[in-house]
Design an enzyme around this catalytic site. Structure first.
Site, PDB file in Angstrom:
ATOM      1  N   SER A  56       0.804  -1.219   0.000  1.00  0.00           N
ATOM      2  CA  SER A  56       0.000   0.000   0.000  1.00  0.00           C
ATOM      3  C   SER A  56       0.838   1.270   0.000  1.00  0.00           C
ATOM      4  O   SER A  56       0.295   2.363   0.062  1.00  0.00           O
ATOM      5  CB  SER A  56      -0.939   0.016   1.217  1.00  0.00           C
ATOM      6  OG  SER A  56      -0.196  -0.022   2.419  1.00  0.00           O
ATOM      7  N   THR A 171      -1.853   3.758   3.992  1.00  0.00           N
ATOM      8  CA  THR A 171      -0.939   4.886   4.035  1.00  0.00           C
ATOM      9  C   THR A 171      -0.013   4.808   5.237  1.00  0.00           C
ATOM     10  O   THR A 171      -0.422   4.370   6.297  1.00  0.00           O
ATOM     11  CB  THR A 171      -1.786   6.165   4.186  1.00  0.00           C
ATOM     12  OG1 THR A 171      -2.720   6.219   3.131  1.00  0.00           O
ATOM     13  CG2 THR A 171      -0.923   7.397   4.197  1.00  0.00           C
ATOM     14  N   THR A 189       1.721   7.051   0.033  1.00  0.00           N
ATOM     15  CA  THR A 189       0.844   5.912  -0.217  1.00  0.00           C
ATOM     16  C   THR A 189       0.800   5.569  -1.706  1.00  0.00           C
ATOM     17  O   THR A 189       1.105   6.404  -2.558  1.00  0.00           O
ATOM     18  CB  THR A 189      -0.591   6.236   0.252  1.00  0.00           C
ATOM     19  OG1 THR A 189      -1.425   5.086   0.159  1.00  0.00           O
ATOM     20  CG2 THR A 189      -1.201   7.354  -0.580  1.00  0.00           C
ATOM     21  N   ARG A 199      -7.586   8.559  -9.319  1.00  0.00           N
ATOM     22  CA  ARG A 199      -8.102   8.815  -7.968  1.00  0.00           C
ATOM     23  C   ARG A 199      -6.983   9.290  -7.058  1.00  0.00           C
ATOM     24  O   ARG A 199      -5.885   8.757  -7.056  1.00  0.00           O
ATOM     25  CB  ARG A 199      -8.726   7.546  -7.409  1.00  0.00           C
ATOM     26  CG  ARG A 199      -9.293   7.688  -5.981  1.00  0.00           C
ATOM     27  CD  ARG A 199      -8.321   7.239  -4.904  1.00  0.00           C
ATOM     28  NE  ARG A 199      -8.909   7.286  -3.568  1.00  0.00           N
ATOM     29  CZ  ARG A 199      -8.238   7.067  -2.443  1.00  0.00           C
ATOM     30  NH1 ARG A 199      -6.934   6.811  -2.501  1.00  0.00           N
ATOM     31  NH2 ARG A 199      -8.837   7.120  -1.279  1.00  0.00           N
ATOM     32  N   THR A 222      -5.224   8.126   8.326  1.00  0.00           N
ATOM     33  CA  THR A 222      -5.175   6.874   7.576  1.00  0.00           C
ATOM     34  C   THR A 222      -6.596   6.352   7.411  1.00  0.00           C
ATOM     35  O   THR A 222      -7.521   6.830   8.071  1.00  0.00           O
ATOM     36  CB  THR A 222      -4.284   5.847   8.298  1.00  0.00           C
ATOM     37  OG1 THR A 222      -4.027   4.739   7.436  1.00  0.00           O
ATOM     38  CG2 THR A 222      -4.910   5.347   9.584  1.00  0.00           C
ATOM     39  N   GLY A 223      -6.772   5.404   6.517  1.00  0.00           N
ATOM     40  CA  GLY A 223      -8.106   4.864   6.275  1.00  0.00           C
ATOM     41  C   GLY A 223      -8.668   5.345   4.954  1.00  0.00           C
ATOM     42  O   GLY A 223      -7.925   5.646   4.013  1.00  0.00           O
TER      43      GLY A 223
END
Length: 312
Positions: A56, A171, A189, A199, A222-223
């Site tokens: 990631s 990330t 990321t 995106r 993050t997320g």
């Protein structure tokens, strides 16, 4: 020379997820060898960017739905200096390209072909970022092409066939307080696996994935980046600390605001905030359980902690 013996007193480095421990160690070592706080933050962020087992961030990141690996990153200090890149291709260390944007251009943010052309023109080596393992995961995903972000999916084997491991979360955000009380941070990321081409999430956006302010502190996120971006999450966290909230309380306030704002739209989503205040106190909070973060002190001692959460 041992980083454990040489980092300036009062230094604190914190980063998202358990793999942040290795990033923190690199940051402390850089400080111990005489590097600046910004040097340290960059060195820390480069560790997961170069890790082929981390899908990631950087090299070996999972591609977008078209099979293209694109990277996003930002770096910032508390003097208001900032550099960012998004949709960068063919260059491993997006955080270093972001720093070059900060130091070598009058701009703060380059994207797409412009970011890639800038990186190559400034001597960053060109490299194919799509590893055989990441390609295989993408080809497996193509069998269903079902795109549905899930909270902490990186910790388990999901319906896409992606293999989870302890280093493959999301990330990495890394923020630090130097011994002199100054702050810096970075966020880097490869974005959501199998995202739409083009995106960009919260990570490279100042005030969303990262924010740093002199005399107040720093925050990273993050997320699911779209949810962080909706509320300019890290700018909100730092503003709350400026207004008197603790780092913990500021992170919680931002998460609770997302939950109120979005309701059922985020019932299965993960968002986590990590913050560091002017005194070096650390705070974190998440929508769902499972968010971890690494804290490293001036002596090089690292503690990986689980963030409290709103649910679960």
């Amino acid at each position: 020379m041992s980083a454990r013996a040489t980092a300036p007193v009062g230094t604190v480095i914190v980063s998202t997820w358990d793999f942040g421990a290795a990033a923190n160690a690199a940051a402390i070592a850089t400080l111990g060898s005489g590097g600046s706080l910004l040097d340290a933050i960059e060195a820390g962020a480069r560790v997961p960017e170069a890790d082929p087992a981390n899908h990631s961030v950087g090299y070996s990141g999972y591609p977008d739905r078209d099979g293209i690996v694109t990277l996003d990153a930002v770096i910032m200090d508390d003097a208001g200096r900032v550099g960012a890149v998004a949709a960068l291709q063919d260059v491993m260390h997006a955080v270093s390209v972001a720093r070059a944007v900060m130091e070598r251009t009058p701009h703060t943010f380059l994207v797409g072909d412009g970011a890639t052309h800038f990186a190559l023109a400034n001597g960053f080596p060109k490299r194919d970022l799509l590893t055989p393992e990441a390609r295989a995961a993408w080809q497996d995903w193509l069998k269903t092409a079902n795109y549905k972000p899930e909270a902490n999916i990186e910790n388990r084997i999901g319906g896409t066939g992606i293999r989870g491991d302890a280093r493959n979360h999301d990330t990495i955000g890394i923020i630090g307080r130097g011994g002199d009380g100054r702050f810096a941070g970075a966020c880097t990321t490869s974005g959501m696996a199998f995202k739409m081409h083009g995106r960009v999430g919260d990570s490279p956006q100042v005030g969303s994935g990262l924010f740093v302010e002199a005399g107040v502190g720093a925050a990273t996120a993050t997320g699911v980046g779209e949810e962080v971006t909706r509320i300019a999450g890290t700018a909100r966290v730092v503003a709350s600390m400026r207004g008197g909230l603790s780092a913990d309380a500021a992170c919680r306030e931002a998460v609770e605001h997302i939950a109120r704002l979005r309701g059922d739209a985020v019932k299965d989503a993960q968002v986590g905030f990590l913050a560091l205040d002017r005194d070096g106190c650390v705070g974190a909070f998440a929508l769902q359980k499972g968010f971890t973060y690494a804290v490293t002190d001036a002596a090089g001692r690292t503690d990986v902690r689980a963030a409290p959460s709103l649910r679960g």
